[in-house]
Structure formats: C-alpha cells, structure tokens
Design an enzyme around this catalytic site. Structure first.
Site, mmCIF file in Angstrom:
data_model
loop_
_atom_site.group_PDB
_atom_site.id
_atom_site.type_symbol
_atom_site.label_atom_id
_atom_site.label_comp_id
_atom_site.label_asym_id
_atom_site.label_seq_id
_atom_site.Cartn_x
_atom_site.Cartn_y
_atom_site.Cartn_z
ATOM 1 N N ASN A 1 0.894 -1.160 0.000
ATOM 2 C CA ASN A 1 0.000 0.000 0.000
ATOM 3 C C ASN A 1 0.929 1.206 0.000
ATOM 4 O O ASN A 1 1.410 1.620 1.053
ATOM 5 C CB ASN A 1 -0.885 0.007 1.246
ATOM 6 C CG ASN A 1 -1.757 1.241 1.282
ATOM 7 O OD1 ASN A 1 -1.520 2.213 0.564
ATOM 8 N ND2 ASN A 1 -2.772 1.216 2.138
ATOM 9 N N GLU B 1 -1.104 -4.472 -5.341
ATOM 10 C CA GLU B 1 -1.302 -3.106 -4.851
ATOM 11 C C GLU B 1 -2.583 -3.031 -4.032
ATOM 12 O O GLU B 1 -3.617 -3.541 -4.458
ATOM 13 C CB GLU B 1 -1.419 -2.147 -6.048
ATOM 14 C CG GLU B 1 -1.524 -0.689 -5.660
ATOM 15 C CD GLU B 1 -1.852 0.203 -6.856
ATOM 16 O OE1 GLU B 1 -2.226 -0.337 -7.929
ATOM 17 O OE2 GLU B 1 -1.724 1.437 -6.734
ATOM 18 N N SER C 1 -8.769 2.982 1.419
ATOM 19 C CA SER C 1 -9.838 3.909 1.025
ATOM 20 C C SER C 1 -10.036 3.839 -0.487
ATOM 21 O O SER C 1 -9.200 3.316 -1.209
ATOM 22 C CB SER C 1 -9.452 5.331 1.418
ATOM 23 O OG SER C 1 -8.452 5.822 0.552
#
Lengths: 150, 150, 150, 150, 150, 150, 150, 150, 150, 150, 150, 150
Positions: free
Chosen positions: A74, A98, A102
C-alpha cells in the site's frame, strides 16, 4: 513456506488517529494483528514494514530480492509520486499486489494516477483492512512469476 | 438471505475464446460455475446476467431496486464510456463492487479511466476469475448502505 | 395539428425513486401526466417515449421522419456520450429542443459537454418538470424549419 | 408582489441593429416592451437594466440585496469572462435564471463556458426574446431560496 | 502556553549560502534566532526542525500529534511534489500556516502549484525572513480548530 | 510620512453580508476601521478605495504615480481575469502587496491563478481581515523599490 | 467460398434521406444492391447487417466467429465512441476493414478519432458507396490472418 | 470626408511614464499629435478616445454606428480578455484595424491570444507609434465593407 | 587536484541484478571500479555515493560545498520527480553533468522530463557504463564556473 | 485521356530495403511497375515522382496546374508536418487522394494527425501497394471538381 | 576500417558567426578539423556533411546504406520538427548517436522534444564541440547492431 | 544605400492563381513590381527571393550576412512549422519584419502560431500586397540593431 513482504507507505502508521471518515476506525496495531493472523492461517511468513521515507521503502523492496516470494504494498501517498518505488519493484522482479484501504477514486484528482498499478499483478481498492486480507489470499496462490505477466 | 446482482459487461461471454494472453483460458461457463459455487458457500443468491447492450445493463441495474442487496459489476468496455450505467447505479443506491479480470492499467491509455470506480465501494482489478470470487466475499459482508459511503 | 416526439433518455423512468436531492420528488408517471396535460392545452399530439438504450432512442428519432414536427429530448446520460443520437437528430432534420431537469453544470465536469446543444434550436436546463413544459410551449410555436437555424 | 431584477449585459442594447442572422430582428425597445408586458401579466415588478460595464452590472446586482426576489440575467459576453459578476450573484444570494437569446453552443468555442450556469437555478438558451419570457414565468414561481439549491 | 512546530523543508539550511538573488543574504542561523526571539515575545514554545528528507518531515509532523497547537511550514521544494507531507498534515489535523521566503510565482512554472495551500489556514509568500515572523504572529492567535476551516 | 494606496476589488464592499462561511462575519466598515487604526499606529497615510469596476481600479492605480509609496491590493475576482490591472501595476512601478482574506486555494480551480502574484513583492492569503493588517506591517518597511524585485 | 460480414452502424439506414450534402444521394437499398452485386462478382458471400444499437453490432461481430472470414465495418457514430465494438473485433480475431463514405476529417473535430483504425487491417474514407466496393475487393484477397497484422 | 474612430485601451495614457524598455519613450500627448497630424495629411477626421474601462470602450464602439467609417483600435490588455469589445466590434460591423506598439509575442504567453485579430481586417504589431500611422494609411483606403471580409 | 562528487540515484545499486535488457549486465561493483580507474587516470579524486533516499542525495550535494569541483549525477528515478535535488544543485552552484546509462527516451513517457537537464552543463544518455566515463572526461576539463552557464 | 500526378513522399524510395515488418517486402521499382500497369489498364497517364524534399514536392504539385486532373499522394512523413504541401494542394485546386501503405494508426501517436486528410477527396490507409491501385481506380472516375467537395 | 557519417543540420555552418553566447566561439571550419583529427586518431573514416535542407539530410542518410557503420547526427532545428529524418534513420537501420553542442533544455520549450532521441543509441547534449568528439569515441566502439537496441 | 532581403515563402509564387477568396487577385509578378517600385521610391536595394524549399530559405537568410540591412519575410506555411528559419534569422542577427497578406487568424487554428513573430521587430498581417509595402516603409527606417530589441 511462502514469504510475503507487506509494505505500508507513509502515514499508514497513523491509522485510527487519522481522517476517520476516510480510513475507518481500525487502528494500525489491530490492522497488523489481523494481517498476521491471516498470514498464519495461510501458512505465509509475512514481514510487515512501514515507513514514511520513500528511500526506506525502496530499501525494503531491494532487500526482498531472494527473500520474499510476493510483495503486497500500500504505497500511500507515494502511489502517485514515486517512480523510485516503481523502479525498485521492477528491479526485484517479484509479483506485486497493490492495496488501498480507502477508495482513492472518490478523492482529489491527483490520487487517480498510480505509478504501481500497471506493473502490479492486480490492485484492490476500497475495502478497508480487508483489502490487505484479500491481497494475502491472492499472494498465497502466486508463484514468483505471474502467468499473465509477460 | 442476501441477494447479489452480478453483471458481466460486453464481450465477457467470449471468455476463453478471446485474447487468451490477456484474459486467460478460463471459459465463460466455468467462470459462472465458480461464481455460483462460491455464492452457495456464502449463502448468497447470485443472479448472473451478461449483456453486450449498454441499455440492457441499465435495465438490469434498475430492476435490482428492492430485489438485490449488492451489485457486483464488471462493466467491460462500458467501464470507460458509459455514464448511463453510472447513473443507473447511482439511481438504485445499492453498494457496488467493480471487478476486472485483466489488469486494465497495462493496456491502452483509454482503459485507465472508469466511470464506476468513484461511485463504487471498492474495485478489484487483475486477478482473473478470482476477481469475482473476492467480490462475492466482500458482498457477503455488505449491508444496503456502505458505512463509508456518505 | 402539430405532432411532438418527446424523448426521455436513460434512467429518467426512475424519476422519484432516484437521487431526490438532484432530481426532486416528482415521479415519472406524474411527470408524463403533466406533459400530456400541457400538450392537450396546446393542441399538440405528444408521443412520449423512454428508453435506456441508445440504439432505441436512435430508432425513435429516425421513425419521427414524416411524422413529428418537433423533437423534445432529454438525452440523460447520452447527452454527454452519444454521437449516434446527434447523427439521428441531424438525419431527420426536425427542430430539436434539449431539456434537462437538473442543473447539469452543478455536477461532475463530464456533464458540462453536450453533443446535442449545438444542433438544437435551444436548451432548457434546471427547472425540474417545468423544463419539459417550457419546451412544449416553444415547440408549439415552431415550424419544421427553425428560422435562425440556417 | 414579487420583484425581479432583469439584467441585460453588454451589447444587448444593440439588438436589432446587430448581427441579425444570429440575434434575429427584434429590436431592443420592443424586447423590453414584451418583457414588461409579461411581467405585468404575472404581477411582477420587473426592473430592467442594461450596461456595457462589468462593474456596473456588479453594482446593479449588489443593489438588489433586500430589494429583488429573483435575478434574471443575460450576461452577454461577460458570461464567459466575468468572475466578478459570479461573485456578486453569490454575494446577494438570490435565485438566478440565466438567459441567452442566441444558441451560444453554435458559435465560437470560447462561448461554451459560462461562469454563471453552475450557480444559477437554471438556464434558457436559444429561444430569442422568448428566452426572457420563459425566465419570467419561472421567476414568478420562485421564492428567495431555491428548494434544490442547497 | 501554546506550542508551535516550525518546519523548514529541504535546502533551507543552505540559506545565505544559496542563490542570494532569490533568497536574500540572511543566513540560516540568524533566521532561526529571529524566529525564536519572536516566539519568546509571543509566549510561544517554538520547536524548529529542518530536514532534506521528505520522510523525516512526515515523521516530525506525525510527532506533533498531541504536542503542538499549530504547524508553521515552509515545505521548500516538497511544496510542489509531496503528497506524503500533505497527508501527514491532514492526519494530525492541526492548523497549518504555509510560508515561503521567495516569491514562488516569479520562478519556474512548476513552482506555481502547492500541495499544501488548499489544506492550510493561510499562506504567506515573498517577504523573506519576515514571512516566518508573520506566520508566528498568526499562529499565536490560532486555536486547534480554525473557525473557517469546516 | 509614507503613503499607502489600499485597494479593495469587486464585491469586497459586501463583506459581512456575503457568504459568511467563506469570508467571516466582519463587515466592510469595521474592516476599514481596523485598517485605518493600524495605519495610524504605523504612521502611514492609508488611502482606501473600493470599486466593482476594473477600469476604476486601473484609474486608482495610475493616479498613485508620484503619490503613493506602496500599493496593497485585494483584487477580488479581478485577481484571476484582469491583465489591465496587472499592466497598471507594472506601469506605476510601485511595490505591490497582494492580499486575500479567504483561502482562494480551497475554492473553484479558476481561483488558483493570479495575474498579480508574479509581479507583487509578496502575497498574503487566508487570514481574514488580518491579511490586510499584515500587509500594512510589511508596507511600512518598504521603500519605493523592493530590493529583491530586479 | 469466402464469407464477409458487412456491418453498417447507426443511421446508415437513413442514407439518401439524410444530409445529402455530406453523404450523397445514393439511397440505402441501392447501396446494398451495389454491395451484393460486387460480392457476387467476387464470389463472396456477403452478410449485410445494420443496427442503430451498439450492443447489437457487438452481437453480430461475436456471431461471426467461425462463420465469416473478414469483417467490413462502417461503424458510423460508434467509430468515435465505442470501445465495446473494438473489443468485439479484437475478440473474434478476424481481419477488419474500416469504411467511411463521407470524409470524416472534414467534419467536427470529435470525428477525427477512431477506436477501430488501429486494430483494422486498413481504412477507406471518403469515396461514398465506392468505399464499400473497394473494401470488398480487398476482403476478397484476405485470409483469416493478415500477414502484416502481428 | 472619411471618419476614423481611434481607440486606445487601458494604460495607453501612461505612455512615456510606463515601462520604457517595452513601449519606448514617446509620450501619450505627442503620440496623439502625430496621429492627428497624419490624419490631417490623409484628409481623415480622427476621433481619438482612450479609456481604462472595458465598458466605456464598448460604448465608444457602439456610438461609432453611423458615424465612423473605420475603427483603429489598440485594445491594450483587453486584447486578451475582452469578448465584450469583440462583440461590440461585430455589432457595429465596421472594418477594424488592430494595432499594438510593442511586440506582444515577446512577452508573457497570455499575450499571444487576441480576441480581436480574427475579426479585424488586419493587425500591425511592434512598430511603436508608427503602428498607428500605418493603420491610418490603411484606413484611408478602406470602405465600409472590406472586400476580403466575407 | 580536482575533486568530483559522483552520485548514483535510487536502484542503481541493483545494477546487474536488475532489468538486464534495459541496463546491461555490468554489475554495480565493476561499474564503480571502472569509474575509479578512469578517475585515477585523469588525476581526479572521485567520491562515489549512492542512495535510494532523495533527502540523502540532497545532503550529499549540500556537503559538496567547498569540497567538490564538479558533480556528476545519475539521479535515476528522481530525475523526473525531485525538485529538492534540483534546488540542492542550484544551491551549491557547482557545474553538474547529468548521466543516464539507459536511453530514457525509449521508455515510459514520464521518463522524458528531467528536473536536472536545464540546470546541468550537459547530459549524456544511453551509453551504459561509458556514460559515466564520458562525464568524468568532461569533468576533468571543467572549472567551478562553466563558461557558457551565465 | 486523364492525367494523374502520383507523388511518393520521403523515404518511399527505400521501399523493400526499409522496415519490412511495417512496409512489407515489395520493392520500390516493382511498386511503380504495378502502378504504371494499372494506369495503362485504366487509360490514365500516370506521372510518378518521388522526393525526400518537402519543397520539391511542393514544386511538383504546383507544376500540376493545368496539366494533371487528379493528384494521388502518399506524403510519407510530411503527412504529419507539412503545411506547405497542404497549401500547394489547396493552391492547385485539383482533387486529391491520400494514400498510405502501412496502417499509420498502429504506430507512434504523432502519426495519427494528417495535414492532408481534411482537404483530400478521400484517404486509403493500410493496404500496402494496393493502396495506390485503389487510388488510381478512384482517380479514373474523378473530374476536376469533386461533386461532394463544396 | 569503420566508416562514420557525421551530419550537421541547418545553421551549424554558421558556427562562430552565430549567437556566440549560446554556441561558443569555435568556428565551423575548426570544429570540422577537430572532428577529422579525432577520427584519424580513432582509425575512423569520417564523412562530414552539412545541409540546411531537410530533404538533403534525408538523402545523405539514405545514401549511408551499405556504406557507413554508424551515423553521428546533430539535427539542429530539425531535431524538433522532422519526422522525415527520423524515418530515414529508421530505414537505414544503422546505430545513431544524437549530438547537440548547446544545452537545448535551457532554451525555448519547443526545443525539449526530439524526434531522434528515442531511436538513437544515445544522446550527448551541451558539451560544445566536445559533444562530437565524445560521439566519435562511442561510434568507434559500435557495431552495426547496438546490443541494447532490440 | 540600404539593402533589403525580401523573402517569399512557399506557394506565394502561385499568387493570383491560388485561393482568390483568401489571397485576392493580385498576381505574383505585379506584386513584385509594386515592391520594386516602392523600394526605388525609398532608395532601397530590394533583393526579392521566393522558394518552396525550407532549406533554400535558410540559405538565402544566411547569405544575407554582411549584405542586407533588414529582412522582410512572408514565411508562408513555414511560419507555423520551421524552427530552421527561425534559427537562421537568429543567426544572422538582422532586424526582421514579418509579413502576411491574408489574415492568418481567420483560418485554421494551426495558423495562429508563428515561429517568427517573437524574434521579429514587428508583424503586419492581413493587408494584402500592402503588407509588403508597409514593411518596406518600416525597413527604410531601421538600422541593423532595433532599439527595443535588447
């Protein structure tokens, strides 16, 4: 036994203290507990690192050479600005997943571009802490070379 | 018991016959079998629809009002061109999970923009048939209103 | 007696069920009642059609050749994406009035461009159901060729 | 009794003398006569002002505070260049109806952007003098706060 | 007693040795003396940090949580490139004052965009060392929540 | 004794009546009182002018030739659109301080560009009425030629 | 015997009724007669389809799998907007010839981009009905794989 | 006898006091003397006006209807920002000659675009006061309709 | 004796392990051996540093003040993203030679822009390890001020 | 008997020696033989010219005035950069057919724009040597004025 | 013995007479002397050509087929505008070294793009006459196929 | 006696034969007669050259070194595409006057940019053959160095 390097980018250590309306109220320690618990269930050795330093994230990625089988990352804010991290991921040649907690597409326009997406095996965006869990599940199935990565 | 509307956009019915280097060699029927099997394990009623017609996909979404609890959608090519599908998803007000089997970021630049991502709860990109399975797992946890969707 | 083809684009049939903060709480049936009532007052034959299908809207427009005198159209999401509808309107050569109930300029930037505006006689944007009523009033005054349309 | 400030922007006083192929042959005096006649029918006090000066238009708008109930404005060329007029409209907080006699979308590309549209209740474009009449009809129905303007 | 975190971004430690025509001839030490003197006059505890490392600046900002009341920051070159610093400032939720000694608008075009301006309470640009003094004066008046920051 | 021309651009006379959430609730008269009070403390003759007219602001600036020592200007909406004001400021050749009460970077994208910033000595943005006070403090220190303005 | 799928996109059925200055006065029936006549001369089985529906065009293309040897397509307005048709053409993997009767480069700028050109074997633009005849001549020479298409 | 309206835009009255390196050291009065002298030699009635107000320049242009035969205009800064002046020039329908004393192409990029050039008969840029003299010479040859202006 | 600071940016330490098709198979140690050998031949003291950290590279550059005579830098990924490194190079005021081993113009479009090129004396791109050797040869000829750098 | 000027732009003389994967292995001499053979069959006098010089191509086009009836041109690289050739084609006023052997849409993005397409009667792209043959066939049918070229 | 074609683009023959602040004071003859001297030292046959004509440069490049082993080219202004030269270089398939004496990145923005860089083996920019010498040194080491050019 | 090099760019030799609606009906020979007549009146030696070849125009400009005092140039289509001509003009360092007969701003958008304007003393656009005469008048007044050209 498969080894995973799991990297948290800048400010993820602030989880739970930071913008709760965007990131939810899970805190950083419990997130990592959940990750480790799932890793154990999947028989994965998960090495969790966090850094606010672009260079340190590059270092961690480089050090994964010959050690990790998959990188779950992240990249936080560096998603949108770091070619150095992209290059490090290209250099080690491991499959990359990845992850974003949010939904980066609901936010400022500059969060719409990722320097990692097009070199990753896949991306998981918007499921909060579960984004990491889903990534681990996928990492558990991956070899060193992704079949569709040629 | 929770109900899921699972929508395949245009050309996904060609799966297995089409560009194997991009989409893998799973065929369309076995993909749906896997989806249904996972739906059953999760106690979900999964209604699977496919259409090459933008308008028909809009119809399916509208008809989900008062019927489905979550929409899982792989809008295919319409991801990048259809505001009508976006509007239909906004109109029914259900949580949406966006799914892509291939890594759309490795392909032509016009595949980088999605009209769905910023109104979805989350997006899963690049994990082949597993992208759908991961979406079902998340859908199983979702209520009609996403907590972080306000 | 003058004939009007009145076209509702995609998702307008959801009126009243859909995003009330943007579109108001009039429902679709009562909107059409109001349109028909006004049409009758103006001695117009108003043929109301709705479709979520771009192609079907093109069909309706083509079929207006030799039948309708004016086309009133709220192309909905297709306003911003459909050159096919634009071409159909150009093909039949009837005067066109573009209608939007919500103020499309207050919303996402991609709603600022219309493929219909520059080929329409005029546009009415933002007055809710009244947008249609105002369009009918104008249509009642129009001949087959707009004087300022050369 | 409701009061309307009706503003004509630059060069509208040339109506009838100016580019007849674009603006039609109604002259400025008869346009205002028609506006006043319709205002009277609707029991509106219509205060008509015209100016070629951006600053004077700003003055007129400011002076509407506590006097007018609705502003009907054809900002002419300032539609595309004046943030000062936009700010004045925001400052007085009255409902605004934007009016154009010609179809601005058929003309130079720089006429496609309006600094007023997204802060107006609605826009009426391309119906010649009737654009104003339609605006008055709507203004007659408006309160000081537009219900869908929050 | 109010506490201020005052951050100098990259290369500000070179002040006085560096591009005198742009930054003036005050040196770094005397700048900090002036800052501390003013802080004392205003009864502020001013914690001055400088770093050339984006990540270290993020660390300093994170560590201000629960310690500082206001952050005064001259992000230097990171003004234009660092989303990580922006995110850290958003994470700690303290009022921020952005400071630049030189007039960044007189220089290369890439210095015109700031990732900090729109999340800061205010910005002070171009007054040399006084930019910091002005910022301290404002910081002395600020609470933890800016009244106009909602 | 030093003389300051302090210019308020369009709509600033509406202060206190206008968009309180953006500009605060200080009214225009008390703002000017505060400016005059501070001017007196600093031994400055402050000539305060406001205009909604771009041309009048140009006139005021031209008339400052040989009269004022520094110009403090909040160009309001003309910040983003007026090359004429820029040219007037260049023509008189006096030092200029640009002032904004609200944070223009938090608002519409078209407010991000200023035609004044790159020809001003410095800019102060976002501190409400204090923005002017800070500008006066700096003006008091300025000569007719800014040392770093070559 | 070689089989050709010849697809007419939206509004081509209006040929002869529509914008004669752009498309000439050949009507749709006589165009198809000419196509069939030429097909017969070339010993081709030509299956002619027209649709105003993007999805139906996609269906026709998919159904050509294992049936047609070459696809000749005039995608009409969908040339510029349909990624779904592009994807269908990629999916069936047959050689494609793109045809336009009018010179699309003489018209609105949005007609300059084609989603089909770069995946077609070749394009023929501007020769009226002959554009199709020329395409058939080329199709007659093509195998299932174009030699220069790798 | 032919009548010329010669308009100086904003800040041209500062000539000789203003940026001598760009505009030369001719002052405004002697420029106008030279213009009048040349006008007399050419048997032209030259009405010279200057204004810093966009609206006033629009007024002057409108008032030329039925009075002047040619308009010579140096719109100064309004060259680049005023559609209102463009519209006024279009409204009066007289031949227009655009004049600039300095070479606007050597300066800031925003001075490269003119709203007047494409509606003028011709433009003369960069010859200092002679730019006006050359324009008068041409104006003396012009009728009310330019032969190549259709 | 002349001193050279030779800086390797991020991921250059991976040389030989990394993307051999792009960077060749020289490894990092033998590259540095070649650099040192050439330095010795040219009577240069070459201080070789590598870092993955933008800030550390800034530190190294700052520390060259009063120590090095020329800086040879391959900024790697930071070429395209680091204004901080640019500013550090500007701050120390030494002649700079930019070096890239691979041809950055053959790669992703974002590698086409360099924040260093326009402040360097010169750039050498695409000659593998020889790029460094060529840079040393040039550095050996340089004084502290480049003759053509004013 | 109709006369055709057939122009080959730069590097087409290298055909057969050059980038065989793009242009095929026909060589330049045999291409011209095929063109002449077809010309003879069609009773056309075909004057074939090739030049690497933009100016020489302009010369050839100018010299076609009063000599040729149609121009068939493959402008090669000048397709994308030469306004001079466009102007020459406009100057002679003959019908033009644009020809490309390779599919220019499959190559670098700068090959997507043609300065010739919008002034040609039509374009033929991607059919190798046949592109010329098809053009001759069309040229044989053309008069000096294209019917749809007004 | 290896043969080099060394091409000087337009205006390089003016060296020494032209913009000395940019290009230095070496004149053209002495530059070529230095090139020939170095060529001799490296046992290279260097064929030096200069032309102001794009087409002539294309001719020279084509003529190098089967004659030269490497092309060293300073395309001058054609660097930024000539696709014809790019195509010629692609056509002959020889290794290319791009050379610029001045630092093109310090000049107008349109000099930042090169049509040659991405097809060259490498580029050398900014070292004055030495740029050529460095290119010869590299050319001496090159075969007909660059190892990293696939 | 002052010497002028007067250059006609490509296609200007077609004057009178070419696009009469744009360029008027003066033919090329009579244009040059008028130029020579005016030159004689002004005691100028005018050397008139025309070429369709960019390189030849560059040659003519280079040859003006030490011969001509002023260059009057109508670069035709090369105005918009030739950096080589720009560079030649910079190299000879003579004052340049740019001339266009037609109003280039009324035509295609790509004619709005000139590579010559910002390095010329001035530009004259749109006055037909008079554009040249006006340029000669100005050239007669110019020395080798323009006073405002520093």
């Amino acid at each position: 036994m498969k080894k995973i390097l799991l990297l948290h980018g800048p400010n993820l250590n602030m989880l739970g203290k930071r913008e709760v309306s965007i990131y939810g109220d899970t805190n950083y320690a419990s997130l990592n507990d959940a990750i480790e618990k799932r890793g154990a269930e999947l028989d994965l050795v998960v090495d969790i690192k966090q850094s606010n330093h672009e260079g340190e994230l590059v270092d961690y990625i480089q050090n994964a050479t010959g050690v990790a089988d998959v990188i779950v990352i992240n990249p936080g804010a560096y998603t949108h600005t770091s070619i150095a991290i992209r290059d490090a991921l290209l250099a080690v040649g491991l499959p990359v997943i990845e992850v974003h907690m949010s939904n980066i597409y609901k936010r400022e326009p500059f969060r719409r571009h990722s320097y990692v997406s097009d070199i990753a095996a896949g991306s998981i965006v918007g499921f909060g802490p579960d984004s990491y869990i889903m990534a681990l599940d996928q990492a558990a199935k991956m070899g060193k070379k992704l079949p569709d990565d040629s």
